[in-house]
Write a protein that holds these residues in place. Structure first.
Motif, PDB file in Angstrom:
ATOM      1  N   LEU A  77      -8.631  -6.135   6.708  1.00  0.00           N
ATOM      2  CA  LEU A  77      -8.866  -5.546   5.468  1.00  0.00           C
ATOM      3  C   LEU A  77      -9.656  -4.263   5.370  1.00  0.00           C
ATOM      4  O   LEU A  77      -9.349  -3.393   4.632  1.00  0.00           O
ATOM      5  CB  LEU A  77      -9.980  -6.460   4.798  1.00  0.00           C
ATOM      6  CG  LEU A  77      -9.254  -7.938   4.375  1.00  0.00           C
ATOM      7  CD1 LEU A  77     -10.284  -8.850   3.516  1.00  0.00           C
ATOM      8  CD2 LEU A  77      -7.911  -7.729   3.421  1.00  0.00           C
ATOM      9  N   PRO A  78     -10.409  -3.909   6.569  1.00  0.00           N
ATOM     10  CA  PRO A  78     -11.120  -2.629   6.425  1.00  0.00           C
ATOM     11  C   PRO A  78      -9.999  -1.379   6.617  1.00  0.00           C
ATOM     12  O   PRO A  78     -10.299  -0.293   6.469  1.00  0.00           O
ATOM     13  CB  PRO A  78     -12.060  -2.689   7.736  1.00  0.00           C
ATOM     14  CG  PRO A  78     -12.602  -4.171   7.820  1.00  0.00           C
ATOM     15  CD  PRO A  78     -10.924  -5.001   7.309  1.00  0.00           C
ATOM     16  N   LEU A  79      -8.671  -1.813   7.224  1.00  0.00           N
ATOM     17  CA  LEU A  79      -7.808  -0.705   7.514  1.00  0.00           C
ATOM     18  C   LEU A  79      -7.209  -0.436   6.168  1.00  0.00           C
ATOM     19  O   LEU A  79      -6.746   0.732   6.249  1.00  0.00           O
ATOM     20  CB  LEU A  79      -6.681  -1.339   8.461  1.00  0.00           C
ATOM     21  CG  LEU A  79      -7.148  -1.833   9.902  1.00  0.00           C
ATOM     22  CD1 LEU A  79      -6.037  -2.095  10.393  1.00  0.00           C
ATOM     23  CD2 LEU A  79      -7.752  -0.602  10.480  1.00  0.00           C
ATOM     24  N   LEU A  80      -7.319  -1.304   5.096  1.00  0.00           N
ATOM     25  CA  LEU A  80      -6.365  -0.858   3.918  1.00  0.00           C
ATOM     26  C   LEU A  80      -7.020  -0.072   2.924  1.00  0.00           C
ATOM     27  O   LEU A  80      -8.175   0.065   3.037  1.00  0.00           O
ATOM     28  CB  LEU A  80      -6.329  -2.381   2.992  1.00  0.00           C
ATOM     29  CG  LEU A  80      -5.593  -3.602   3.976  1.00  0.00           C
ATOM     30  CD1 LEU A  80      -5.290  -4.524   3.096  1.00  0.00           C
ATOM     31  CD2 LEU A  80      -4.363  -3.115   4.354  1.00  0.00           C
ATOM     32  N   PRO A  81      -6.275   0.975   2.275  1.00  0.00           N
ATOM     33  CA  PRO A  81      -6.955   1.952   1.467  1.00  0.00           C
ATOM     34  C   PRO A  81      -7.486   1.558   0.328  1.00  0.00           C
ATOM     35  O   PRO A  81      -6.877   0.402  -0.527  1.00  0.00           O
ATOM     36  CB  PRO A  81      -5.491   2.561   0.990  1.00  0.00           C
ATOM     37  CG  PRO A  81      -4.557   1.943   1.340  1.00  0.00           C
ATOM     38  CD  PRO A  81      -4.681   0.882   2.431  1.00  0.00           C
ATOM     39  N   GLU A  82      -8.675   1.818   0.004  1.00  0.00           N
ATOM     40  CA  GLU A  82      -9.504   1.458  -1.165  1.00  0.00           C
ATOM     41  C   GLU A  82      -8.716   2.031  -2.524  1.00  0.00           C
ATOM     42  O   GLU A  82      -9.137   1.622  -3.596  1.00  0.00           O
ATOM     43  CB  GLU A  82     -10.806   1.787  -1.126  1.00  0.00           C
ATOM     44  CG  GLU A  82     -11.654   1.131   0.072  1.00  0.00           C
ATOM     45  CD  GLU A  82     -12.984   1.495   0.043  1.00  0.00           C
ATOM     46  OE1 GLU A  82     -13.653   2.050  -0.947  1.00  0.00           O
ATOM     47  OE2 GLU A  82     -13.711   1.368   1.043  1.00  0.00           O
ATOM     48  N   ASP A  83      -8.015   3.041  -2.450  1.00  0.00           N
ATOM     49  CA  ASP A  83      -7.518   3.510  -3.728  1.00  0.00           C
ATOM     50  C   ASP A  83      -6.271   2.855  -4.056  1.00  0.00           C
ATOM     51  O   ASP A  83      -5.575   3.383  -5.066  1.00  0.00           O
ATOM     52  CB  ASP A  83      -7.171   5.180  -3.465  1.00  0.00           C
ATOM     53  CG  ASP A  83      -6.295   5.561  -2.454  1.00  0.00           C
ATOM     54  OD1 ASP A  83      -5.777   4.534  -1.784  1.00  0.00           O
ATOM     55  OD2 ASP A  83      -5.944   6.868  -2.359  1.00  0.00           O
ATOM     56  N   ALA A  84      -5.676   1.911  -3.387  1.00  0.00           N
ATOM     57  CA  ALA A  84      -4.392   1.036  -4.034  1.00  0.00           C
ATOM     58  C   ALA A  84      -4.821   0.087  -4.741  1.00  0.00           C
ATOM     59  O   ALA A  84      -6.183  -0.395  -5.019  1.00  0.00           O
ATOM     60  CB  ALA A  84      -3.846   0.595  -2.609  1.00  0.00           C
ATOM     61  N   ARG A  85      -3.859  -0.358  -5.697  1.00  0.00           N
ATOM     62  CA  ARG A  85      -3.979  -1.608  -6.400  1.00  0.00           C
ATOM     63  C   ARG A  85      -3.155  -2.715  -5.977  1.00  0.00           C
ATOM     64  O   ARG A  85      -2.202  -2.594  -5.342  1.00  0.00           O
ATOM     65  CB  ARG A  85      -3.407  -1.238  -7.993  1.00  0.00           C
ATOM     66  CG  ARG A  85      -3.884  -2.561  -8.978  1.00  0.00           C
ATOM     67  CD  ARG A  85      -3.307  -1.973 -10.177  1.00  0.00           C
ATOM     68  NE  ARG A  85      -3.635  -3.503 -11.001  1.00  0.00           N
ATOM     69  CZ  ARG A  85      -3.628  -3.112 -12.534  1.00  0.00           C
ATOM     70  NH1 ARG A  85      -3.504  -1.985 -13.170  1.00  0.00           N
ATOM     71  NH2 ARG A  85      -3.821  -4.213 -13.363  1.00  0.00           N
ATOM     72  N   TYR A  86      -4.089  -3.792  -5.871  1.00  0.00           N
ATOM     73  CA  TYR A  86      -3.556  -4.830  -4.934  1.00  0.00           C
ATOM     74  C   TYR A  86      -3.199  -6.244  -5.830  1.00  0.00           C
ATOM     75  O   TYR A  86      -3.765  -6.287  -6.877  1.00  0.00           O
ATOM     76  CB  TYR A  86      -4.784  -5.444  -4.098  1.00  0.00           C
ATOM     77  CG  TYR A  86      -4.871  -4.362  -2.809  1.00  0.00           C
ATOM     78  CD1 TYR A  86      -4.358  -4.316  -1.518  1.00  0.00           C
ATOM     79  CD2 TYR A  86      -5.920  -3.293  -2.925  1.00  0.00           C
ATOM     80  CE1 TYR A  86      -4.514  -3.603  -0.551  1.00  0.00           C
ATOM     81  CE2 TYR A  86      -5.987  -1.961  -1.943  1.00  0.00           C
ATOM     82  CZ  TYR A  86      -5.202  -2.529  -0.885  1.00  0.00           C
ATOM     83  OH  TYR A  86      -5.491  -1.487   0.081  1.00  0.00           O
TER      84      TYR A  86
END
Length: 435
Positions: A356-365
């Protein structure tokens, strides 16, 4: 039984790792040996290549199968898991094993299966080997399912062993260190049989060198023999230049597999071709280039940085461990898009604290789950993701999550689907793809 009943029998009656997890993983090869002996040892009646590794073994297997087919060899291909159709696991010259062959095998050998009580994977391995032997393939490309040393495929004595790379995955079965995992993967190295390791990694090179030395198996690191660099990325192909060590000039290869990580797989493929030539295989350079341009069409490979739709762009990838995610995110970074939408689901045994820390925070999931006990519920994934600053919603199915992403995405956005092979499989099904 008819075909549907035969496959249902396999799914319902036999332990499956994909469904049951570690409880379905067998700690020795006894069942496979018993099955093969009862089938008159089909694994001894065809030549083979054996491929293991944490990432890239599926792509490498399909590329080598395509090359051998292009060179005129009747080529078997065994891979796992499947995405849409059980028969994807067993192919000859790209064609799925027939439904009748699957049905006949189960009907004929059901007493044997019920006597030995093997796992789903053990039966499918025996089925594949029996099919390749009966169909008299010239050579079969065999991909391990999990690990190597204790993998059911490890009853073959191949012409060549290939280990793509080592990373953290299935640590509860293969070990908690890279060295332990490498030791399990290196279990496919056979006495006197050459071994190609795709990537030289300082943490595990000693493990491979020790085991290869003990087995008196010639060892070569493909990444030290071939330098590969991207030259351009077109609509249909990516173009890679490969330069052999000591050579002033390289060759350019067009690949229909678009993931940038194929640059890491290509050296092992080229090294394997070189060794096969030394063993008497007639493989022309033009055949290698022809094959690499049409791997997906020739062998049916799906789910590797595969474009599923445009406007908005929809791409899927089966990468599901930490190293796989690094490659996926590198691909996303160079793919033009406005906003990123991520349709994600994972299995319970994945290390979320690393992923999870690898995933971009500006995406919508759009978190989702597949209908199997191993799947992590979407609500649990949503809660874990929120702790890492990821904004999203939980959906009850992959189809529902994909539909929500499509509703929110603009034409110039990117929808990425991944996190698990089974998430990708459900997405392909929802979008009407077939094997």
């Amino acid at each position: 039984m008819n075909y549907e009943e035969a496959v249902d029998y396999l799914y319902a009656r036999l332990p499956m790792f994909t469904r049951d997890g570690v409880s379905a993983f067998k700690k020795d090869l006894t069942n496979t040996w018993q099955l093969c002996e009862a089938l008159n040892n089909p694994q001894e009646r065809f030549r083979s290549l054996h491929i293991a590794g944490t990432n890239g073994k599926g792509s490498t297997s399909h590329m080598l199968a395509a090359i051998l087919q292009a060179a005129g060899y009747r080529t078997g291909l065994y891979t796992s898991p499947h995405l849409l159709d059980f028969r994807e696991r067993i192919r000859i010259d790209g064609a799925l094993v027939s439904k009748q062959s699957v049905t006949d095998f189960i009907n004929q050998h059901r007493p044997l299966i019920e006597s030995i009580q093997p796992s789903f994977f053990e039966v499918t391995v025996a089925m594949a080997f029996d099919y390749f032997a009966r169909e008299k393939v010239d050579i079969a490309v065999i991909e391990t399912g999990l690990g190597g040393r204790l993998d059911s495929t490890n009853v073959i004595n191949p012409l060549l062993s290939i280990i793509t790379n080592i990373g953290y995955d299935h640590t509860n079965m293969l070990g908690n260190t890279l060295q332990e995992i490498a030791g399990e993967k290196a279990g496919i190295i056979k006495s006197g049989v050459p071994v190609v390791v795709g990537e030289w990694q300082p943490e595990v090179s000693g493990t491979f060198e020790r085991i290869a030395s003990e087995k008196k198996s010639p060892l070569v690191y493909a990444s030290l023999e071939w330098r590969v660099r991207p030259t351009q990325n077109g609509q249909a192909y990516q173009y890679l230049e490969a330069i052999h060590r000591g050579e002033p000039n390289g060759s350019c290869y067009a690949l229909d597999l678009k993931g940038r990580y194929q640059a890491k797989n290509l050296p092992a493929v080229l090294m394997a071709v070189e060794i096969l030539r030394s063993k008497g295989f007639s493989i022309e350079e033009v055949q290698v280039k022809q094959a690499l341009k049409q791997v997906q069409r020739v062998t049916g490979l799906m789910g590797r940085w595969q474009t599923l739709a445009s406007a908005p762009l929809i791409i899927c990838d089966t990468g599901h461990n930490v190293d796989g995610w690094h490659e996926v995110l590198a691909n996303i970074a160079v793919t033009p898009h406005s906003r990123l939408h991520m349709v994600l689901g994972v299995m319970r045994d994945k290390d979320l604290d690393k992923m999870l820390p690898l995933l971009p925070e500006d995406a919508r999931y759009y978190f989702c789950e597949v209908a199997m006990p191993r799947a992590l519920p979407a609500a649990e994934l949503l809660a874990a993701a929120a702790m890492h600053g990821l904004d999203g919603e939980a959906r009850s199915s992959v189809a529902d999550a994909l539909q929500a992403a499509q509703q929110h995405a603009a034409e110039d956005d990117l929808i990425f689907i991944g996190g698990s092979t089974f998430i990708v499989a459900d997405a392909l099904l929802a979008l009407g793809f077939k094997s």
